[in-house]
Design an enzyme around this catalytic site. Structure first.
Site, mmCIF file in Angstrom:
data_model
loop_
_atom_site.group_PDB
_atom_site.id
_atom_site.type_symbol
_atom_site.label_atom_id
_atom_site.label_comp_id
_atom_site.label_asym_id
_atom_site.label_seq_id
_atom_site.Cartn_x
_atom_site.Cartn_y
_atom_site.Cartn_z
ATOM 1 C CE LYS A 155 -1.755 2.846 2.711
ATOM 2 N NZ LYS A 155 -1.644 4.034 1.846
ATOM 3 N N GLY A 208 6.865 5.158 8.333
ATOM 4 C CA GLY A 208 6.079 6.387 8.364
ATOM 5 C C GLY A 208 6.222 7.068 9.705
ATOM 6 C CB SER A 209 4.057 9.500 11.401
ATOM 7 O OG SER A 209 2.838 8.795 11.428
ATOM 8 C CB THR A 210 6.722 8.099 15.928
ATOM 9 O OG1 THR A 210 8.038 8.153 15.367
ATOM 10 C CG2 THR A 210 6.799 7.383 17.259
ATOM 11 N N GLY A 213 2.766 4.455 13.516
ATOM 12 C CA GLY A 213 3.489 3.226 13.838
ATOM 13 C C GLY A 213 3.039 2.634 15.169
ATOM 14 C CD GLU A 230 13.324 0.649 9.643
ATOM 15 O OE1 GLU A 230 13.760 1.570 10.381
ATOM 16 O OE2 GLU A 230 13.891 -0.450 9.524
ATOM 17 C CB CYS A 264 13.385 8.589 8.726
ATOM 18 S SG CYS A 264 13.909 7.316 7.598
ATOM 19 C CD GLU A 356 10.709 12.536 11.385
ATOM 20 O OE1 GLU A 356 9.579 12.059 11.561
ATOM 21 O OE2 GLU A 356 11.660 11.887 10.915
HETATM 22 P P1 NAD Z 1 1.856 8.513 7.958
HETATM 23 O O1 NAD Z 1 2.541 7.746 9.008
HETATM 24 O O2 NAD Z 1 0.472 8.986 8.187
HETATM 25 O O3 NAD Z 1 1.803 7.656 6.588
HETATM 26 C C1 NAD Z 1 2.697 6.622 6.221
HETATM 27 C C2 NAD Z 1 1.922 5.487 5.563
HETATM 28 O O4 NAD Z 1 1.024 4.922 6.522
HETATM 29 C C3 NAD Z 1 1.039 5.916 4.378
HETATM 30 O O5 NAD Z 1 1.019 4.884 3.413
HETATM 31 C C4 NAD Z 1 -0.347 6.032 5.033
HETATM 32 O O6 NAD Z 1 -1.396 5.872 4.122
HETATM 33 C C5 NAD Z 1 -0.301 4.890 6.022
HETATM 34 N N1 NAD Z 1 -1.236 5.010 7.142
HETATM 35 C C6 NAD Z 1 -1.675 6.157 7.731
HETATM 36 N N2 NAD Z 1 -2.528 5.867 8.735
HETATM 37 C C7 NAD Z 1 -2.636 4.511 8.783
HETATM 38 C C8 NAD Z 1 -3.377 3.611 9.607
HETATM 39 N N3 NAD Z 1 -4.164 4.043 10.580
HETATM 40 N N4 NAD Z 1 -3.256 2.295 9.387
HETATM 41 C C9 NAD Z 1 -2.447 1.839 8.410
HETATM 42 N N5 NAD Z 1 -1.746 2.627 7.595
HETATM 43 C C10 NAD Z 1 -1.815 3.972 7.782
HETATM 44 O O7 NAD Z 1 2.784 9.730 7.578
HETATM 45 P P2 NAD Z 1 2.337 11.116 6.862
HETATM 46 O O8 NAD Z 1 1.067 11.648 7.413
HETATM 47 O O9 NAD Z 1 2.406 10.888 5.413
HETATM 48 O O10 NAD Z 1 3.520 12.061 7.342
HETATM 49 C C11 NAD Z 1 3.423 12.688 8.615
HETATM 50 C C12 NAD Z 1 4.777 12.776 9.269
HETATM 51 O O11 NAD Z 1 5.321 11.475 9.447
HETATM 52 C C13 NAD Z 1 5.838 13.484 8.479
HETATM 53 O O12 NAD Z 1 5.766 14.857 8.624
HETATM 54 C C14 NAD Z 1 7.085 12.905 9.040
HETATM 55 O O13 NAD Z 1 7.456 13.556 10.234
HETATM 56 C C15 NAD Z 1 6.717 11.485 9.357
HETATM 57 N N6 NAD Z 1 7.136 10.537 8.298
HETATM 58 C C16 NAD Z 1 8.233 9.778 8.526
HETATM 59 C C17 NAD Z 1 8.667 8.899 7.551
HETATM 60 C C18 NAD Z 1 9.880 8.047 7.749
HETATM 61 O O14 NAD Z 1 10.513 7.648 6.800
HETATM 62 N N7 NAD Z 1 10.221 7.709 8.976
HETATM 63 C C19 NAD Z 1 8.003 8.806 6.342
HETATM 64 C C20 NAD Z 1 6.868 9.578 6.135
HETATM 65 C C21 NAD Z 1 6.454 10.445 7.132
#
Ligand code: NAD
Length: 454
Positions: A155, A208-210, A213, A230, A264, A356
């Site tokens: 996804k 993605g975001s903490t 996660g 991650e 990250c 971050e």
């Molecule tokens: P996010 O964590 O919301 O999204 C990352 C992924 O998770 C996307 O594919 C999203 O569709 C999916 N996702 C979101 N909510 C979900 C849920 N409840 N269940 C399953 N999957 C879900 O990140 P974002 O909103 O795109 O970015 C927000 C902040 O996160 C950024 O500003 C940054 O600080 C951080 N971020 C970190 C990384 C990294 O590499 N560590 C990557 C992207 C964003």
């Protein structure tokens, strides 16, 4: 399919594509198809699986430029970075292919028989990818998971589904069996959540975001579902007075500006020993001003736009008017542009220094001595990466061991390599990806004792 994802070019705000978003029913159907495909894949001869993955790598290699240009359009990455990213997918597939025939269990001495272990595939793997490195991060899960005999449902992030969809087409072109690798673009709280909750998905690989996660980890706990996380980072770049200051200052700007800071591992806390603090600022300022920000398709551009208006607003909210900063330049007009920004004279606890930002923004903070440097470096909930600059080899080793982070580099801002392990301490993540054990992370160890006495 319902709903739709609008993909915008971050450099121009033009609509690039509209992609249907997967529903929970779509996820159910995809998992059923993946489970069937996985059974045949796991039963295939290792040499055949390895050959198909190598062929997939070769097809990706033949489409590097196309994939890179697609990445530029949907993510605003500089063309040079985007080519590297597409090449990273190829390299990961090649690397994983080399592991298929080497994925051996063990034979353990026992009385009355033999004891062997098997590394069995887990089944269907859900990879939930972010928008900051859409192709490499997808491949970090995809390549080793397939090589270890699993099926993968990917996804991609809402803003960057296009390269993922194209990779799925290239997989079919290479002869990877149908439904073994499926891409389901969709929203996190529907398609993403459905993968996390689905009993037919054996493991979730999330980047993605903490915040998200933690939610995913809690949901996986309910089913004791395997999970790799991650997450974020606030990585230190520690510059000691005995370092080659010119080299440290020359390397500092792109260590937090590469990919417009949406990385990250970005070294966003520059910690400089107080006695060379002013000299370091004098050396680093011209480097910030020299960063070429603009059209990501121009080969001379160092830094493109941010991914979205949401991200631009988020970055702006951190850099409040009361802060002092060394700033570079950025284009005006359409596109999600933000200039390179190095904030000086700020408390380590200020949001811009502690959280971050995920944009082209770093802070520079002074420290007194080695102990103070380690204390400041570790004064964060994150622990992903870090760098340190010193000519003293004993200090380099001491500080590398003392900083609580998964990936450190000395006198460099070494990037991630697919053949070395990568992952975070503390709230930066859980588990490791890449490296020599990448395939093992997608297996379950089964122990079998066979009696020789019957
Ligand atoms: P996010 O964590 O919301 O999204 C990352 C992924 O998770 C996307 O594919 C999203 O569709 C999916 N996702 C979101 N909510 C979900 C849920 N409840 N269940 C399953 N999957 C879900 O990140 P974002 O909103 O795109 O970015 C927000 C902040 O996160 C950024 O500003 C940054 O600080 C951080 N971020 C970190 C990384 C990294 O590499 N560590 C990557 C992207 C964003």
């Amino acid at each position: 399919m319902s709903d739709a994802l609008e993909v915008l070019n971050p450099a121009t705000e033009e609509l690039v594509a509209v992609v249907p978003a997967a529903t929970r029913d779509d996820v159910d159907a995809a998992v059923a198809r993946a489970a069937a495909a996985q059974r045949s894949w796991a039963a295939a001869a290792p040499a055949d699986r390895a050959r198909l993955l190598r062929r997939f790598a070769a097809v990706v290699d033949g489409h590097i430029e196309e994939l890179a240009r697609l990445e530029v359009r949907e993510a605003g990455h500089t063309i040079g970075n985007a080519r590297w990213e597409a090449g990273n997918v190829r390299d990961l597939l090649d690397f994983a292919a080399g592991g298929v025939e080497r994925l051996s269990g063990r034979q353990i001495p026992v009385a009355g028989g033999i004891d062997v272990t098997f590394l069995e595939p887990l089944g269907v793997i859900g990879v939930i990818a972010p928008w900051n490195f859409p192709m490499p991060i997808a491949a970090w899960g995809l390549a080793p998971a397939l090589a270890a005999g699993n099926a993968v449902i990917l996804k991609p992030a809402e803003t960057t589904p296009l390269t993922a969809l194209r990779l799925a087409e290239l997989a079919l072109e290479a002869g990877i069996p149908e439904h073994l690798f499926q891409v389901l673009p969709g929203h996190g709280d529907t398609a993403g959540d459905a993968l996390v909750e689905h009993p037919g998905v054996a493991k979730i690989v999330f980047t993605g975001s903490t915040r998200v996660g933690k939610q995913i980890m809690a949901k996986c706990a309910d089913r004791v579902k395997r999970v790799t996380l991650e997450l974020g980072g606030k990585s230190p770049n520690i510059v000691f007075a005995d370092a080659d200051l010119e080299a440290a200052a020359a390397a500092a700007p792109m260590s937090f500006l590469d990919n417009t800071g949406q990385d990250c591992c970005a070294r966003t806390r520059i910690l400089v020993q107080r006695c060379v603090y002013d000299r370091f600022l004098d050396l680093v300022a011209p480097g910030i001003a020299a960063v070429a920000v603009g059209d990501p398709l121009d080969e001379k551009t160092h830094m493109g736009p941010l991914i979205s208006r949401t991200q631009l607003d988020r970055v702006r909210s951190f850099v409040t008017d009361d802060l002092t900063a060394i700033r570079g330049t950025a284009p005006e007009g359409p596109g999600f542009w933000y200039p390179p920004t190095l904030v000086t004279d700020v408390a380590p606890t200020a949001p811009v220094a502690a959280e971050e930002v995920f944009g082209p923004v770093a802070v520079v903070l002074p420290f007194e001595d080695e102990e103070d440097a380690v204390r400041l470096a570790n004064a964060t909930e994150y622990g992903l990466s870090g760098s340190l600059w010193t000519r003293d080899i004993g200090r380099a080793l001491r500080v590398s061991r003392a900083v609580a982070a998964g990936n450190l580099s000395v006198n460099s801002h070494s990037s991630v390599r697919y053949w070395t392990p990568f992952g975070g301490y503390k709230q930066s993540g859980l588990g490791r990806e890449l490296g020599p054990d990448a395939l093992t992370a997608f297996t379950e160890t089964k122990n079998v004792f066979i009696s020789t006495e019957a």
